[in-house]
Design an enzyme around this catalytic site. Structure first.
Site, PDB file in Angstrom:
ATOM      1  CG  HIS A   1      41.904  38.139  38.752  1.00 35.49           C
ATOM      2  ND1 HIS A   1      41.314  39.252  38.194  1.00 35.49           N
ATOM      3  CD2 HIS A   1      42.932  38.597  39.509  1.00 35.49           C
ATOM      4  CE1 HIS A   1      41.975  40.328  38.591  1.00 35.49           C
ATOM      5  NE2 HIS A   1      42.955  39.965  39.386  1.00 35.49           N
TER       6      HIS A   1
ATOM      7  CD  GLU B   1      40.374  39.494  41.800  1.00 35.39           C
ATOM      8  OE1 GLU B   1      41.336  38.875  42.306  1.00 35.39           O
ATOM      9  OE2 GLU B   1      40.434  40.705  41.543  1.00 35.39           O
TER      10      GLU B   1
END
Ligand SMILES: O=P(O)(O)OC[C@H]1O[C@@H](O)[C@H](O)[C@@H](O)[C@@H]1O
Length: 285
Positions: free
Chosen positions: A158, A258
């Protein structure tokens, strides 16, 4: 040559350098929090971030596993799984003229008491590799099934990429890709042209392509390895207030790009087998 040291404050941190590159990586979540190429920082890290087991560090590159967000059916907690909230063990620390590599490990024993573990009780081991080089960092997650039955999971790196000018930012590489829009009840759309940011953005793209961020004079490349999805997220002004560990203007300072495998691209690993995916984030030459 490259060097590194364990940080004595904010327990579990590791700070190192390789030529003009300085980096910081945390045992908590096996999380890269900083990679600076000279004075150009690749990652956003919130001034309000906390560094304590049981919470996630807001910024850098959290490791989301064994599920993404609230899971494929929307009924799992904590958000993004439990491994980003526990401390990993440093099992490799090696520097040479090509770069500096850290290996962080976690297994079922470290997460026995983690919040949410009961939702996914599989016997597993994971290694997160951080390879810092002259132009950026390669992060790879390898998950091994130590149990007797196949295991299935979602996974995501992320990345909070720092940006200078969100208004002018363009992300290329996703044109033509299908995406589910989390801001519109997961309705499906096709990306037309570049991605720009004019409001809350939360999209799950079906794309394994490399992306490029055009941020004024800076060009940042995000490559993906064995990653069928890309999530693009920015809460914008309308959404930032619900994050206690983000300042009111922080939404201007990052976009999350991400790499991962989520929803129908969840990974299944047979007993004794393993799966690796990753992302490489670097400044363009
Ligand atoms: O606050 P968290 O759990 O770190 O999640 C931040 C964001 O992460 C993104 O990956 C999700 O798509 C968003 O929906 C979510 O808000």
């Amino acid at each position: 040559m490259s060097e590194g040291e364990r940080l004595t404050h904010r327990s579990g941190g590791y700070r190192g350098d390789h030529g003009p590159v300085t980096f910081t990586s945390y045992a908590l979540g096996a999380q890269v929090t900083s990679v600076a190429l000279g004075d150009d920082q690749l990652f956003f890290l919130s001034d309000l971030a906390t560094y304590r087991p049981g919470a996630a560090i807001r910024g850098g590159v959290p490791v989301c596993f064994p599920w993404f967000a609230d899971g494929p059916d929307g009924d799992l907690a904590p958000s993004h799984g439990f491994v980003r909230k526990v401390e990993w063990e440093l099992i490799g620390d090696r520097g040479d003229e090509t770069g500096h590599e850290l290996l962080w490990r976690i297994g079922s024993e470290q997460v026995a008491a983690a919040d949410g573990r009961e939702e996914w009780p599989a016997d597993f081991e994971a290694i997160c590799r951080h390879a810092f080089g002259e132009d950026g960092v390669l992060i790879e997650l390898t998950v091994r099934n130590r149990g007797a039955e196949p295991i299935t999971f979602e996974e995501l790196l992320h990345s909070y990429l720092r940006v200078d000018d969100l208004d002018a930012l363009r992300v290329t590489g996703l044109a033509g890709a299908r995406y589910l829009d989390k801001t519109r009840d997961l309705a499906e759309f096709t990306q037309e042209g570049d991605v720009s940011f004019t409001g809350p953005t939360d999209r799950i793209y079906a794309s394994d392509a490399s992306l490029t961020l055009h941020d004024g004079d800076r060009t940042i490349i995000v490559d993906k390895i064995n990653s069928a999805n890309t999530v693009v997220w920015n809460p914008f002004d309308a959404g930032v207030a619900k994050f206690a560990d983000l300042g009111p203007d922080d939404w201007r300072r990052f976009v999350c790009i991400e790499a991962g495998n989520v929803r129908e691209n969840a990974i299944t690993v047979d007993p004794g087998a393993e799966h690796t995916f990753g992302t490489r984030i670097r400044r363009a030459p």
